[in-house]
Design an enzyme around this catalytic site. Structure first.
Site, PDB file in Angstrom:
ATOM      1  CB  CYS A   1      -0.919   0.022   1.226  1.00  0.00           C
ATOM      2  SG  CYS A   1      -1.918   1.522   1.291  1.00  0.00           S
TER       3      CYS A   1
ATOM      4  CB  CYS B   1      -2.056   4.744   4.062  1.00  0.00           C
ATOM      5  SG  CYS B   1      -3.401   4.145   3.037  1.00  0.00           S
ATOM      6  CB  SER B   2      -0.878   1.013   6.669  1.00  0.00           C
ATOM      7  OG  SER B   2      -1.995   1.697   7.229  1.00  0.00           O
ATOM      8  CB  CYS B   3      -4.918  -0.354   2.353  1.00  0.00           C
ATOM      9  SG  CYS B   3      -5.491   1.357   2.421  1.00  0.00           S
TER      10      CYS B   3
END
Lengths: 217, 107
Positions: free
Chosen positions: A117, A120-122
């Protein structure tokens, strides 16, 4: 004495958390305490709910994802359903990935998928638990799309040059689950035994599944 | 040329990846839990997109230097103020109260 130990009136086991309890030092740690106490005072949230939510997340771990992958290894029809509609297929096993599209990607001898991702951090947290720190790091997010083979080498994962590497970038609305290649010589293994070969990293695509002996190949 | 968002890291040069595992601290777990509770039904104070918008509008220096959950708690603060659930004044007062309380506990 930390402030946390004062509200231990709900009689359950906290031993798993003890080693993490430290005094706040950073500004943002004080900010967390202040926000939490205000939200509780104003009846926006309750301490009980916060604790319950923490415990609910504790139960989410990569084993859920591994169960799904193991089923896809032993049941081709299930695998095809998983590949055509991830959400629907995992619901058959009792997992819900709410308000997100779940896309399963199959690793083969021709194509190796790897998930990142970049923004971000999906991450498919319902199926894999909280993402590892490296997944959220600047280094992984920057490099995965530019030099995936170098990144894979850092993870100790050697993918032959002849295999195409496909990097997929997650979004807030779409999460990916990699189906690693089923290791050789596992035909006689039960679904339960196969689950143990399916690691978190193999479902992110930074590793392959463990070999038939449970070792890194 | 369009300006690159602070979060838009894909393809940028970067160093080696620290692959060590990390057990989330209590502070991190609580931030995570509160974020979910505030966003989920029945409260639905904000959507996940707003959460990202708030993180992405942090000062570039703050974004680059903050720990992951530090960005989250800053975003949570921003959204709570924006939605009028908390005020800046009560939050400042509470932070001071917590700080002096923790200071007292050490003596």
């Amino acid at each position: 004495m930390s402030s946390h130990s004062k509200d231990h009136d709900h009689g359950h086991d906290h031993t798993a958390f003890q080693k993490d309890i430290t005094e706040p030092k950073e500004d943002w740690e004080f900010l967390e305490i202040a926000i939490r106490e205000l939200l509780i005072e104003k009846n926006v949230l309750s301490a009980r709910e916060i604790q319950d939510e923490i415990e609910a997340w504790e139960k989410k771990n990569p084993e859920k994802g591994a169960e799904i992958i193991a089923r896809s290894w032993v049941d081709d029809d299930f695998k095809n359903r998983l590949l055509s509609d991830g959400n629907k297929a995992v619901a058959e096993l009792g997992f819900t990935v709410e308000s997100l599209k779940l896309v399963a990607l199959e690793n083969t001898y021709e194509i190796h998928h790897m998930v990142v991702c970049t923004l971000c951090s999906c991450y498919p947290r319902t199926l894999l638990g909280v993402p590892p720190l490296w997944y959220k790091s600047r280094e992984y997010r920057s490099r995965a799309v530019r030099e995936p083979r170098a990144v894979l080498r850092e993870f100790g994962t050697a993918i032959p040059e002849s295999v195409e590497i496909r990097v997929v970038d997650s979004t807030a609305d779409c999460r990916y689950l990699v189906i690693p290649k089923r290791p050789a010589n596992t035909e006689k293994m039960s679904e339960g035994e196969l689950v143990k070969l399916i690691t978190r990293d193999s479902m992110i695509g930074t590793a392959e599944a463990l070999d038939q002996h449970g070792k890194r190949s | 040329m369009t300006k690159r968002l602070i979060s838009d890291l894909g393809g940028l040069p970067a160093g080696s990846i620290d692959r060590s595992e990390h057990e989330p601290t209590m502070t991190e777990r609580r931030i995570d839990a509160m974020m979910i509770l505030l966003r989920a039904k029945p409260r639905s104070f904000w959507a996940s997109d707003e959460n990202r918008r708030t993180i992405e509008s942090l000062e570039p220096k703050t974004y680059a230097e903050s720990a992951y959950y530090e960005r989250w708690v800053l975003a949570m603060k921003g959204l709570l103020l924006e939605k009028g659930i908390l005020t800046e004044a009560e939050l400042d007062a509470k932070v001071s109260e917590v700080r002096s309380r923790e200071q007292m506990a050490k003596i």
